[in-house]
Motif scaffolding. Structure first.
Motif, short mmCIF file in Angstrom:
data_model
loop_
_atom_site.label_atom_id
_atom_site.label_comp_id
_atom_site.label_asym_id
_atom_site.label_seq_id
_atom_site.Cartn_x
_atom_site.Cartn_y
_atom_site.Cartn_z
N GLN A 73 45.97 -1.53 92.34
CA GLN A 73 47.05 -2.14 91.57
C GLN A 73 46.75 -3.60 91.25
O GLN A 73 46.94 -4.06 90.12
CB GLN A 73 48.37 -2.04 92.34
N ARG A 74 46.28 -4.33 92.26
CA ARG A 74 45.99 -5.76 92.07
C ARG A 74 44.85 -5.95 91.07
O ARG A 74 44.89 -6.84 90.22
CB ARG A 74 45.63 -6.42 93.40
N GLU A 75 43.80 -5.13 91.21
CA GLU A 75 42.59 -5.33 90.41
C GLU A 75 42.57 -4.48 89.14
O GLU A 75 41.60 -4.51 88.40
CB GLU A 75 41.36 -5.02 91.27
N LYS A 76 43.66 -3.70 88.94
CA LYS A 76 43.77 -2.84 87.75
C LYS A 76 42.57 -1.90 87.62
O LYS A 76 41.98 -1.76 86.55
CB LYS A 76 43.95 -3.70 86.48
N GLN A 77 42.23 -1.27 88.74
CA GLN A 77 41.13 -0.32 88.79
C GLN A 77 41.68 1.11 88.80
O GLN A 77 42.79 1.36 89.27
CB GLN A 77 40.29 -0.55 90.05
N ALA A 78 40.88 2.03 88.32
CA ALA A 78 41.27 3.44 88.31
C ALA A 78 40.95 4.09 89.65
O ALA A 78 40.04 3.67 90.37
CB ALA A 78 40.55 4.18 87.19
N LEU A 79 41.73 5.12 89.96
CA LEU A 79 41.51 5.91 91.17
C LEU A 79 41.43 7.38 90.80
O LEU A 79 42.12 7.85 89.89
CB LEU A 79 42.65 5.72 92.17
N GLY A 80 40.60 8.09 91.56
CA GLY A 80 40.62 9.54 91.50
C GLY A 80 41.23 10.06 92.78
O GLY A 80 40.69 9.82 93.87
N VAL A 81 42.38 10.69 92.71
CA VAL A 81 43.06 11.27 93.88
C VAL A 81 42.90 12.78 93.78
O VAL A 81 43.31 13.39 92.77
CB VAL A 81 44.54 10.86 93.92
N LEU A 104 35.85 1.89 99.93
CA LEU A 104 37.22 2.17 99.50
C LEU A 104 37.43 3.63 99.13
O LEU A 104 38.50 4.00 98.64
CB LEU A 104 37.60 1.26 98.33
N ASP A 105 36.42 4.47 99.35
CA ASP A 105 36.58 5.92 99.19
C ASP A 105 36.92 6.51 100.56
O ASP A 105 36.50 5.99 101.59
CB ASP A 105 35.31 6.57 98.67
N CYS A 106 37.64 7.58 100.58
CA CYS A 106 37.86 8.28 101.85
C CYS A 106 38.24 9.73 101.59
O CYS A 106 38.77 10.07 100.52
CB CYS A 106 38.92 7.59 102.70
N ALA A 107 37.94 10.56 102.56
CA ALA A 107 38.27 11.99 102.48
C ALA A 107 38.86 12.42 103.81
O ALA A 107 38.52 11.86 104.86
CB ALA A 107 37.03 12.81 102.15
N TRP A 129 38.87 8.26 95.43
CA TRP A 129 37.65 7.57 94.99
C TRP A 129 38.07 6.38 94.13
O TRP A 129 38.93 6.51 93.26
CB TRP A 129 36.76 8.53 94.22
N TYR A 130 37.42 5.26 94.35
CA TYR A 130 37.89 3.98 93.80
C TYR A 130 36.99 3.47 92.67
O TYR A 130 35.76 3.45 92.80
CB TYR A 130 37.92 2.93 94.91
N GLY A 131 37.62 3.05 91.57
CA GLY A 131 36.95 2.25 90.56
C GLY A 131 35.85 2.95 89.79
O GLY A 131 34.87 2.31 89.39
N LEU A 132 35.98 4.26 89.53
CA LEU A 132 34.98 5.00 88.78
C LEU A 132 35.59 5.49 87.47
O LEU A 132 36.81 5.62 87.33
CB LEU A 132 34.46 6.19 89.59
N THR A 133 34.73 5.78 86.51
CA THR A 133 35.22 6.37 85.27
C THR A 133 35.57 7.84 85.52
O THR A 133 35.15 8.45 86.52
CB THR A 133 34.16 6.29 84.16
N GLU A 134 36.34 8.40 84.58
CA GLU A 134 36.71 9.80 84.73
C GLU A 134 35.48 10.69 84.72
O GLU A 134 35.39 11.67 85.49
CB GLU A 134 37.68 10.20 83.62
N GLU A 135 34.49 10.36 83.90
CA GLU A 135 33.27 11.16 83.83
C GLU A 135 32.51 11.10 85.16
O GLU A 135 32.00 12.13 85.64
CB GLU A 135 32.37 10.67 82.69
N MET A 140 42.17 17.12 90.45
CA MET A 140 41.99 15.66 90.44
C MET A 140 43.02 14.99 89.55
O MET A 140 43.22 15.40 88.40
CB MET A 140 40.59 15.29 89.95
N ALA A 141 43.68 13.97 90.09
CA ALA A 141 44.54 13.10 89.30
C ALA A 141 43.78 11.81 89.03
O ALA A 141 43.34 11.14 89.97
CB ALA A 141 45.83 12.81 90.06
N TYR A 142 43.59 11.49 87.77
CA TYR A 142 42.89 10.25 87.40
C TYR A 142 43.96 9.25 86.97
O TYR A 142 44.62 9.43 85.94
CB TYR A 142 41.90 10.50 86.28
N VAL A 143 44.14 8.20 87.76
CA VAL A 143 45.25 7.27 87.54
C VAL A 143 44.79 5.83 87.67
O VAL A 143 43.84 5.53 88.39
CB VAL A 143 46.40 7.53 88.54
N THR A 144 45.49 4.96 86.95
CA THR A 144 45.37 3.52 87.17
C THR A 144 46.73 3.08 87.72
O THR A 144 47.72 3.05 86.96
CB THR A 144 45.05 2.77 85.86
N PRO A 145 46.82 2.79 89.02
CA PRO A 145 48.13 2.58 89.66
C PRO A 145 48.96 1.48 88.98
O PRO A 145 48.47 0.38 88.74
CB PRO A 145 47.75 2.19 91.09
#
Length: 414
Positions: A271-279, A318-321, A333-339, A374-379
């Protein structure tokens, strides 16, 4: 599947913090996941005061944190004591010896102690405090040996026992690890011996002084070894307790509570860094049928192998499973493109299939497979981690509805 409730963060009393003097009791080892690096190290032992490389780096950070306060206080006390000796020398010593000795005390020892004390408050130096402290201890010991030599040269009766006090001080009070403390102690002894020989101290007195200083180093070496050994035992016990608190016993992945805590941190940072997440929500296909046909022992082994593949793809900080429950897994998964994320998810899916674990009861394949949503979101500020998990759950439902053994991705509504 995912419920809407938030998994509670651990209470403060449940968080594990270890004081330097605390003795941490090992948990029952059969409760710990057998892949735990802390358990492997405990079983291998560490008589050489050395862990495996990755664990050794973690221990160094642990040691620096545990002994940080002790090092600060030790350096502060040493600075005050050194100032006391400055006053005594200024009163008792004749010229020109007074000026030479005060130059060493005020020009070398005091500045070094103060600089080392300041360094303990610099986060950028936290990983290097052993060498900072060791260098200060060694130079201070050499300076004290030099002061004794100057006093001998000027025929001033200065007790040599001060160098024993210095030796004992950095073995036991400064938080130096065994190797660093031993180098400082024995090099200081050699420096003292060289100084006394250079000024021609009588053989019998020199022998007596060196004998006592040698004994002080032997006692210091043994004591420092025992202290570090106990600290390493505490570190392993602390790690094993953390594993019990955070890791799933069967798979070695994070448990649901620990995942939620870490994922919340990643979510807030995104949220702070405006990065995308894959949940991502993951489910082993037709796992109940697998258990019914092959038995629970085989089912447990299948889950271990599946979790190993998932864990190999979530190694960044910042990734975890985690194992979410039963045959369900979850990851972030943190800060990656959808691809990039879809590639990782497909690699996980293919990696599970490549395990070639026979599954005659599956309608998706003749081996164990995995469905991933997978949900691809930018919080955003109005969203929560639970919103992303629900979206991932919807994607997982679609993956199952479309035939399983596949990845389905959904994006947040704009």
């Amino acid at each position: 599947m995912v419920t809407g409730g938030r998994v509670p963060r651990p209470a403060a009393s449940e968080r594990l913090t270890i004081k330097a003097s605390a003795i941490v009791k090992l948990p029952h080892l059969e409760w710990v996941n057998q892949d735990s690096p802390y358990l492997r190290q405990h079983q291998q032992g560490f008589r050489g005061l050395r862990f495996d490389d990755e664990l050794e780096q973690t221990f160094k950070r642990y040691h620096a944190n545990v002994f940080l306060r002790r090092m600060r206080w030790a350096l502060l006390v040493a600075t005050l004591l050194a100032m006391l000796f400055v006053l005594l020398d200024a009163i008792n010593m004749p010229d020109p010896l007074r000026g030479q000795v005060l130059t060493l005390r005020l020009g070398v020892i005091q500045p070094l102690l103060l600089l080392a004390w300041v360094a303990t408050y610099q986060r950028s130096l936290r990983d290097h405090l052993q060498w900072v402290g060791g260098l200060v201890a060694l130079l201070s010991g050499l300076a004290v040996a030099g002061i004794i030599g100057l006093a001998r040269y000027h025929s001033f009766a200065l007790p040599y026992e001060g160098i024993i006090l210095v030796t004992v001080f950095f073995y036991f009070l400064t938080g130096l690890r065994f190797t660093t403390a031993v180098l400082c102690g024995w090099l200081t002894l050699l420096a003292y011996l060289a100084v006394e020989l250079s000024v021609g101290l009588a053989g019998e007195l020199l022998l007596s002084n060196v004998l006592f200083l040698t004994l002080a180093n032997i006692i210091g070496s043994v004591g420092c070894y025992s202290l570090e050994y106990a600290t390493r035992q505490n570190f392993l016990a602390h790690g094993l307790l953390q594993d019990l608190a955070e890791k799933d016993f069967l798979t070695g992945l994070l448990n649901r509570r620990a995942f939620t805590e870490r994922a919340e941190l990643s979510w807030r940072q995104a949220q702070r860094e405006k990065q995308a997440l894959g949940v991502v929500m993951m489910d082993v296909d037709f796992f109940k049928r697998y258990n019914d046909h092959y038995g629970h022992a085989a089912g447990d082994e299948a889950l271990r192998q599946v979790s190993r593949v998932i864990g190999e793809h979530a190694r960044r900080p910042l990734d975890c499973a985690a194992r979410y429950g039963g045959e369900e897994f979850v990851g972030i998964w943190y800060g990656l493109t959808e691809e990039q994320l879809l590639t990782i998810m497909e690699n996980i899916r293919a990696g599970i299939e490549a395990l070639a674990l026979s599954h005659v009861g599956s309608d998706a394949a003749n081996v164990v497979t995995l469905s991933l949503g997978m949900a691809y979101v930018t919080p955003q500020t109005h969203q929560s981690l639970e919103d992303a998990l629900r979206l991932a759950d919807v994607a997982l439902y679609l993956a199952k509805e479309q035939g399983r053994n596949r990845v389905v991705a959904k994006k947040q509504a704009s």
